[in-house]
Design a protein around this motif. Sequence first.
Motif, PDB file in Angstrom:
ATOM      1  N   ARG A 145      37.813 -26.171  -3.157  1.00 19.88           N
ATOM      2  CA  ARG A 145      37.618 -24.920  -4.173  1.00 19.88           C
ATOM      3  C   ARG A 145      38.363 -23.764  -5.093  1.00 19.88           C
ATOM      4  NH1 ARG A 145      35.508 -20.602   0.276  1.00 19.88           N
ATOM      5  NH2 ARG A 145      37.544 -20.479   0.432  1.00 19.88           N
ATOM      6  N   PRO A 146      38.198 -23.396  -6.045  1.00 20.91           N
ATOM      7  CA  PRO A 146      39.003 -22.934  -7.013  1.00 20.91           C
ATOM      8  C   PRO A 146      39.697 -21.692  -6.257  1.00 20.91           C
ATOM      9  CG  PRO A 146      37.152 -23.549  -8.214  1.00 20.91           C
ATOM     10  CD  PRO A 146      36.868 -24.093  -6.814  1.00 20.91           C
ATOM     11  N   ARG A 147      40.574 -20.939  -6.680  1.00 17.65           N
ATOM     12  CA  ARG A 147      41.202 -20.012  -5.880  1.00 17.65           C
ATOM     13  C   ARG A 147      41.273 -18.862  -6.674  1.00 17.65           C
ATOM     14  NH1 ARG A 147      46.589 -20.533  -2.580  1.00 17.65           N
ATOM     15  NH2 ARG A 147      47.035 -20.054  -4.354  1.00 17.65           N
ATOM     16  N   ARG A 148      41.247 -17.650  -6.861  1.00 20.29           N
ATOM     17  CA  ARG A 148      40.852 -17.114  -8.450  1.00 20.29           C
ATOM     18  C   ARG A 148      42.663 -15.894  -8.021  1.00 20.29           C
ATOM     19  NH1 ARG A 148      37.146 -12.447  -9.617  1.00 20.29           N
ATOM     20  NH2 ARG A 148      36.575 -14.042 -10.617  1.00 20.29           N
ATOM     21  N   GLU A 149      43.211 -16.139  -9.378  1.00 20.60           N
ATOM     22  CA  GLU A 149      44.753 -15.727  -8.835  1.00 20.60           C
ATOM     23  C   GLU A 149      45.185 -14.812  -9.388  1.00 20.60           C
ATOM     24  OE1 GLU A 149      48.724 -17.409  -9.015  1.00 20.60           O
ATOM     25  OE2 GLU A 149      47.120 -19.001  -9.838  1.00 20.60           O
ATOM     26  N   ASP A 150      45.526 -13.945  -8.871  1.00 24.27           N
ATOM     27  CA  ASP A 150      45.989 -12.242  -9.292  1.00 24.27           C
ATOM     28  C   ASP A 150      46.774 -12.341 -10.574  1.00 24.27           C
ATOM     29  OD1 ASP A 150      46.945  -9.740  -8.935  1.00 24.27           O
ATOM     30  OD2 ASP A 150      48.312  -9.968  -7.121  1.00 24.27           O
ATOM     31  N   PRO A 151      46.069 -11.194 -11.648  1.00 22.98           N
ATOM     32  CA  PRO A 151      46.472 -11.569 -13.007  1.00 22.98           C
ATOM     33  C   PRO A 151      48.315 -10.748 -13.198  1.00 22.98           C
ATOM     34  CG  PRO A 151      44.598 -10.261 -12.555  1.00 22.98           C
ATOM     35  CD  PRO A 151      45.036 -11.065 -11.347  1.00 22.98           C
ATOM     36  N   ARG A 152      48.430 -10.502 -11.671  1.00 21.59           N
ATOM     37  CA  ARG A 152      50.337  -9.777 -11.536  1.00 21.59           C
ATOM     38  C   ARG A 152      50.863 -11.021 -11.398  1.00 21.59           C
ATOM     39  NH1 ARG A 152      49.595  -5.257  -7.808  1.00 21.59           N
ATOM     40  NH2 ARG A 152      47.963  -6.951  -6.850  1.00 21.59           N
ATOM     41  N   ARG A 153      50.536 -11.956 -10.529  1.00 23.21           N
ATOM     42  CA  ARG A 153      50.898 -13.413 -10.837  1.00 23.21           C
ATOM     43  C   ARG A 153      50.938 -13.914 -11.935  1.00 23.21           C
ATOM     44  NH1 ARG A 153      52.968 -15.421  -5.688  1.00 23.21           N
ATOM     45  NH2 ARG A 153      52.049 -13.999  -3.884  1.00 23.21           N
ATOM     46  N   THR A 154      49.854 -14.160 -12.275  1.00 23.00           N
ATOM     47  CA  THR A 154      49.895 -15.235 -13.674  1.00 23.00           C
ATOM     48  C   THR A 154      50.779 -14.408 -14.562  1.00 23.00           C
ATOM     49  OG1 THR A 154      47.197 -15.460 -12.617  1.00 23.00           O
ATOM     50  CG2 THR A 154      47.994 -15.935 -15.244  1.00 23.00           C
ATOM     51  N   LEU A 155      51.297 -13.414 -14.872  1.00 19.56           N
ATOM     52  CA  LEU A 155      51.727 -12.755 -15.536  1.00 19.56           C
ATOM     53  C   LEU A 155      52.790 -12.783 -15.173  1.00 19.56           C
ATOM     54  CD1 LEU A 155      51.752 -10.654 -18.234  1.00 19.56           C
ATOM     55  CD2 LEU A 155      52.183  -8.996 -16.830  1.00 19.56           C
ATOM     56  N   GLY A 156      53.719 -12.855 -14.293  1.00 18.23           N
ATOM     57  CA  GLY A 156      55.335 -12.902 -13.774  1.00 18.23           C
ATOM     58  C   GLY A 156      55.477 -14.436 -13.388  1.00 18.23           C
ATOM     59  N   ARG A 157      54.802 -15.066 -13.631  1.00 16.31           N
ATOM     60  CA  ARG A 157      54.826 -16.765 -13.697  1.00 16.31           C
ATOM     61  C   ARG A 157      55.314 -16.911 -14.804  1.00 16.31           C
ATOM     62  NH1 ARG A 157      52.107 -18.122  -9.681  1.00 16.31           N
ATOM     63  NH2 ARG A 157      50.462 -18.170 -10.135  1.00 16.31           N
ATOM     64  N   LEU A 158      54.418 -16.381 -15.940  1.00 13.95           N
ATOM     65  CA  LEU A 158      54.707 -15.964 -17.021  1.00 13.95           C
ATOM     66  C   LEU A 158      55.899 -15.610 -18.105  1.00 13.95           C
ATOM     67  CD1 LEU A 158      53.535 -17.291 -20.060  1.00 13.95           C
ATOM     68  CD2 LEU A 158      52.388 -15.009 -20.178  1.00 13.95           C
TER      69      LEU A 158
END
Length: 145
Positions: free
Chosen positions: A23-36
Amino acid sequence: MAAVASPCSSSSPEPAGGPASSRPRREDPRRTLGRLGEELAAAHLERLGYAIVARGFRTRYGELDVVACDGHTLVFVEVKTRRGRGEPWDALHPAKRAQVRRMAREYLAHAEDRPRVPELRFDAIGVVVDGQGRLVRLDHLEAAF
């Protein structure tokens, strides 16, 4: 001919993402931004000649963003990423600096394959991206704290 290991080389693999799920997990937008931001910062450091020896190193105090080495200096890098016109340095307050120092002590004490170099340094990299995730600005402060 055998390759000679650099004092900055690390044999440990990147941290695993954990068990796979159907099941795909929703990623926290802050984590996505931080990883970028961390990806952009690591690419910047590599262009400068640093070897990335650890990313996302977890300690009981938190997670080190990037640990890099140039053969002489081991650099602990705190990456702050903002979207649009945000100012990355607002979040680099004294408590955060102290936390990064504690995490670095844990890394030095527990990373068995860490580079053995004569110098340590704490840098900060501020990354600003636009709404589509494209780099707008990257500021690298050496010896930031």
